[in-house]
Write a protein that holds these residues in place. Sequence first.
Motif, PDB file in Angstrom:
ATOM      1  N   ASN A 152       0.917  -1.188  -0.167  1.00 43.95           N
ATOM      2  CA  ASN A 152       0.057   0.006  -0.012  1.00 43.95           C
ATOM      3  C   ASN A 152       0.853   1.210   0.058  1.00 43.95           C
ATOM      4  OD1 ASN A 152      -2.411  -1.515  -0.073  1.00 43.95           O
ATOM      5  ND2 ASN A 152      -2.628  -1.568   2.100  1.00 43.95           N
ATOM      6  N   LEU A 153       2.150   1.325   0.295  1.00 45.79           N
ATOM      7  CA  LEU A 153       2.969   2.220   0.409  1.00 45.79           C
ATOM      8  C   LEU A 153       3.344   2.941  -1.169  1.00 45.79           C
ATOM      9  CD1 LEU A 153       5.387   1.258   3.073  1.00 45.79           C
ATOM     10  CD2 LEU A 153       3.531   2.600   3.275  1.00 45.79           C
ATOM     11  N   PHE A 154       3.087   1.932  -2.119  1.00 47.16           N
ATOM     12  CA  PHE A 154       3.503   2.259  -3.688  1.00 47.16           C
ATOM     13  C   PHE A 154       2.532   2.708  -4.118  1.00 47.16           C
ATOM     14  CE2 PHE A 154       6.860  -0.456  -1.807  1.00 47.16           C
ATOM     15  CZ  PHE A 154       7.894   0.093  -2.594  1.00 47.16           C
ATOM     16  N   SER A 155       2.381   3.507  -5.296  1.00 49.91           N
ATOM     17  CA  SER A 155       1.110   3.959  -6.138  1.00 49.91           C
ATOM     18  C   SER A 155       0.861   2.808  -6.863  1.00 49.91           C
ATOM     19  CB  SER A 155       1.502   5.161  -6.745  1.00 49.91           C
ATOM     20  OG  SER A 155       2.480   4.915  -7.818  1.00 49.91           O
ATOM     21  N   GLU A 156      -0.410   2.712  -7.116  1.00 51.16           N
ATOM     22  CA  GLU A 156      -1.039   1.292  -7.875  1.00 51.16           C
ATOM     23  C   GLU A 156      -0.249   1.345  -9.156  1.00 51.16           C
ATOM     24  OE1 GLU A 156      -5.179   0.547  -8.142  1.00 51.16           O
ATOM     25  OE2 GLU A 156      -5.456   1.599  -6.346  1.00 51.16           O
ATOM     26  N   ASN A 157      -0.002   2.348  -9.857  1.00 54.34           N
ATOM     27  CA  ASN A 157       0.798   2.203 -11.342  1.00 54.34           C
ATOM     28  C   ASN A 157       2.347   1.717 -11.131  1.00 54.34           C
ATOM     29  OD1 ASN A 157       0.758   4.905 -10.123  1.00 54.34           O
ATOM     30  ND2 ASN A 157       2.100   5.356 -11.894  1.00 54.34           N
ATOM     31  N   ASN A 158       2.724   1.687  -9.848  1.00 60.58           N
ATOM     32  CA  ASN A 158       4.098   1.373  -9.867  1.00 60.58           C
ATOM     33  C   ASN A 158       4.162  -0.114  -9.461  1.00 60.58           C
ATOM     34  OD1 ASN A 158       5.501   3.441 -10.758  1.00 60.58           O
ATOM     35  ND2 ASN A 158       5.479   4.471  -8.929  1.00 60.58           N
ATOM     36  N   ARG A 159       3.280  -0.666  -8.991  1.00 62.12           N
ATOM     37  CA  ARG A 159       3.118  -2.222  -8.296  1.00 62.12           C
ATOM     38  C   ARG A 159       3.768  -3.232  -9.152  1.00 62.12           C
ATOM     39  NH1 ARG A 159      -2.208  -1.177  -4.415  1.00 62.12           N
ATOM     40  NH2 ARG A 159      -1.352   0.543  -3.475  1.00 62.12           N
ATOM     41  N   ASP A 160       3.346  -3.145 -10.316  1.00 59.74           N
ATOM     42  CA  ASP A 160       3.978  -4.140 -11.209  1.00 59.74           C
ATOM     43  C   ASP A 160       5.365  -3.781 -11.781  1.00 59.74           C
ATOM     44  OD1 ASP A 160       1.595  -5.607 -11.258  1.00 59.74           O
ATOM     45  OD2 ASP A 160       0.785  -4.554 -12.832  1.00 59.74           O
ATOM     46  N   ARG A 161       5.568  -2.548 -11.996  1.00 61.78           N
ATOM     47  CA  ARG A 161       6.992  -2.063 -12.557  1.00 61.78           C
ATOM     48  C   ARG A 161       7.861  -2.066 -11.646  1.00 61.78           C
ATOM     49  NH1 ARG A 161       9.750   2.717 -12.525  1.00 61.78           N
ATOM     50  NH2 ARG A 161       8.511   3.709 -10.961  1.00 61.78           N
ATOM     51  N   LEU A 162       7.728  -2.067 -10.266  1.00 65.55           N
ATOM     52  CA  LEU A 162       8.674  -2.365  -9.197  1.00 65.55           C
ATOM     53  C   LEU A 162       8.401  -3.379  -8.579  1.00 65.55           C
ATOM     54  CD1 LEU A 162       8.547   1.455  -7.869  1.00 65.55           C
ATOM     55  CD2 LEU A 162      10.216   0.477  -9.310  1.00 65.55           C
ATOM     56  N   GLU A 163       7.915  -4.511  -8.958  1.00 69.70           N
ATOM     57  CA  GLU A 163       7.808  -5.708  -8.211  1.00 69.70           C
ATOM     58  C   GLU A 163       8.954  -6.353  -7.421  1.00 69.70           C
ATOM     59  OE1 GLU A 163       5.789 -10.103  -8.938  1.00 69.70           O
ATOM     60  OE2 GLU A 163       5.994  -8.808 -10.730  1.00 69.70           O
ATOM     61  N   ASN A 164      10.100  -6.269  -8.112  1.00 69.71           N
ATOM     62  CA  ASN A 164      11.278  -6.911  -7.447  1.00 69.71           C
ATOM     63  C   ASN A 164      11.621  -5.977  -6.249  1.00 69.71           C
ATOM     64  OD1 ASN A 164      11.356  -9.126  -9.218  1.00 69.71           O
ATOM     65  ND2 ASN A 164      12.706  -8.093 -10.689  1.00 69.71           N
ATOM     66  N   GLU A 165      11.523  -4.567  -6.530  1.00 73.61           N
ATOM     67  CA  GLU A 165      12.061  -3.778  -5.130  1.00 73.61           C
ATOM     68  C   GLU A 165      10.904  -3.765  -4.182  1.00 73.61           C
ATOM     69  OE1 GLU A 165      14.388  -1.836  -4.413  1.00 73.61           O
ATOM     70  OE2 GLU A 165      15.496  -1.938  -6.239  1.00 73.61           O
ATOM     71  N   ILE A 166       9.772  -4.038  -4.597  1.00 76.49           N
ATOM     72  CA  ILE A 166       8.716  -4.199  -3.501  1.00 76.49           C
ATOM     73  C   ILE A 166       8.755  -5.332  -2.634  1.00 76.49           C
ATOM     74  CG2 ILE A 166       6.381  -4.601  -2.951  1.00 76.49           C
ATOM     75  CD1 ILE A 166       5.713  -2.571  -5.438  1.00 76.49           C
ATOM     76  N   GLU A 167       9.209  -6.259  -3.406  1.00 76.30           N
ATOM     77  CA  GLU A 167       9.662  -7.517  -2.560  1.00 76.30           C
ATOM     78  C   GLU A 167      10.752  -7.751  -1.943  1.00 76.30           C
ATOM     79  OE1 GLU A 167       8.527 -11.294  -1.362  1.00 76.30           O
ATOM     80  OE2 GLU A 167       7.312 -10.073  -2.933  1.00 76.30           O
ATOM     81  N   LYS A 168      11.773  -6.824  -1.947  1.00 72.56           N
ATOM     82  CA  LYS A 168      12.930  -6.714  -1.161  1.00 72.56           C
ATOM     83  C   LYS A 168      12.412  -5.681   0.158  1.00 72.56           C
ATOM     84  CE  LYS A 168      16.266  -6.676  -4.998  1.00 72.56           C
ATOM     85  NZ  LYS A 168      17.276  -5.611  -5.868  1.00 72.56           N
ATOM     86  N   VAL A 169      11.470  -4.737  -0.041  1.00 74.92           N
ATOM     87  CA  VAL A 169      11.180  -4.057   1.135  1.00 74.92           C
ATOM     88  C   VAL A 169      10.230  -5.005   1.769  1.00 74.92           C
ATOM     89  CG1 VAL A 169       9.705  -1.962   1.640  1.00 74.92           C
ATOM     90  CG2 VAL A 169      11.222  -2.002  -0.402  1.00 74.92           C
ATOM     91  N   LYS A 170       9.484  -5.697   1.309  1.00 69.86           N
ATOM     92  CA  LYS A 170       8.723  -6.620   2.268  1.00 69.86           C
ATOM     93  C   LYS A 170       9.775  -7.836   3.129  1.00 69.86           C
ATOM     94  CE  LYS A 170       4.553  -6.829  -0.811  1.00 69.86           C
ATOM     95  NZ  LYS A 170       3.786  -7.717  -1.636  1.00 69.86           N
ATOM     96  N   LEU A 171      10.608  -8.199   2.495  1.00 67.94           N
ATOM     97  CA  LEU A 171      11.667  -9.179   3.198  1.00 67.94           C
ATOM     98  C   LEU A 171      12.352  -8.342   4.173  1.00 67.94           C
ATOM     99  CD1 LEU A 171      13.104 -11.032   0.115  1.00 67.94           C
ATOM    100  CD2 LEU A 171      11.526 -11.857   1.821  1.00 67.94           C
ATOM    101  N   ALA A 172      12.933  -7.276   4.180  1.00 71.99           N
ATOM    102  CA  ALA A 172      13.276  -6.401   4.923  1.00 71.99           C
ATOM    103  C   ALA A 172      12.444  -5.843   6.154  1.00 71.99           C
ATOM    104  CB  ALA A 172      13.779  -4.987   4.365  1.00 71.99           C
ATOM    105  N   ALA A 173      11.291  -5.748   5.932  1.00 70.56           N
ATOM    106  CA  ALA A 173      10.200  -5.480   6.827  1.00 70.56           C
ATOM    107  C   ALA A 173       9.735  -6.608   7.686  1.00 70.56           C
ATOM    108  CB  ALA A 173       8.755  -4.812   5.912  1.00 70.56           C
ATOM    109  N   LEU A 174       9.955  -7.687   7.127  1.00 70.32           N
ATOM    110  CA  LEU A 174       9.472  -8.974   7.982  1.00 70.32           C
ATOM    111  C   LEU A 174      10.505  -9.199   8.924  1.00 70.32           C
ATOM    112  CD1 LEU A 174       8.011 -11.156   5.125  1.00 70.32           C
ATOM    113  CD2 LEU A 174       6.924 -10.517   7.232  1.00 70.32           C
ATOM    114  N   LYS A 175      11.639  -8.438   8.872  1.00 67.17           N
ATOM    115  CA  LYS A 175      12.833  -8.497   9.864  1.00 67.17           C
ATOM    116  C   LYS A 175      12.454  -7.702  11.295  1.00 67.17           C
ATOM    117  CE  LYS A 175      16.396  -9.742   6.668  1.00 67.17           C
ATOM    118  NZ  LYS A 175      17.623  -9.384   5.922  1.00 67.17           N
TER     119      LYS A 175
END
Length: 260
Positions: A152-175
Amino acid sequence: MKQIIYKNTAISYSDIGKGSTVVLLHGFLENKTMWKDLAPNLSKKNRVLSIDLLGHGETECLGYVHSMEENAEIVKAILSRLRIRKAVIIGHSMGGYVALAFAELYPKIVKGIVLLNSTAKEDSEERKMNRDRAVKAVKQNYINFVRISIANLFSENNRDRLENEIEKVKLAALKTPLQGIVASLEGMKIRKDRQFILKETDFKKMLILGKKDSVLIYDENLSQIENTNTELISFPDGHMSHIENKEELEKVMVSFLKGI
């Protein structure tokens, strides 16, 4: 990575570069690694400290409520240890709340502040209720809460474009430990309104907002800089300007620091 002990709690930070000091403060569910691209670039002409706030990254938890003031005190403890007398503070989201608390407590240390996707306003009653709901949600399903929160932190139009980056942020957040998440939600909920910092201080100030930010609604956050000497930078995307508008943000930050 370096460490100090504050109230029997390990506080982690990094320290790179030489010159005027810039302190980087991450947001909720983030840690100092969010600055992995920006910090090296800023460190070419500055000394850059990236700090893990309470209950995030490699910094331990300190009680069940991590107030913005307590977080500000760990920043002061690090600056005191390093004998740094003046600094520019750049805070993303929750980090911006901490920067404002620091500016109230230690105004003579602050050379400038950047509120990156952040606000000087306190939580509305609705936002406070949402914090309480978030506490319940994270206790019920930690992984689901973190994953949804980050997307939800990313604008909707960026969620596909930045999919890999978003996954990295999620993995960091899960720590981030459960106690750190809950304590930060409680601390953000009770933070005071600090719009007076923008109005009454003479140091250089900048507010950076995303026009499609679903966390901090753009139009609702413009009024705080009326009749102040705070510069406004608007980006077209969401809450994660350091990823969504990476190159543009770097140019803005370099320019801001040159002007101090």
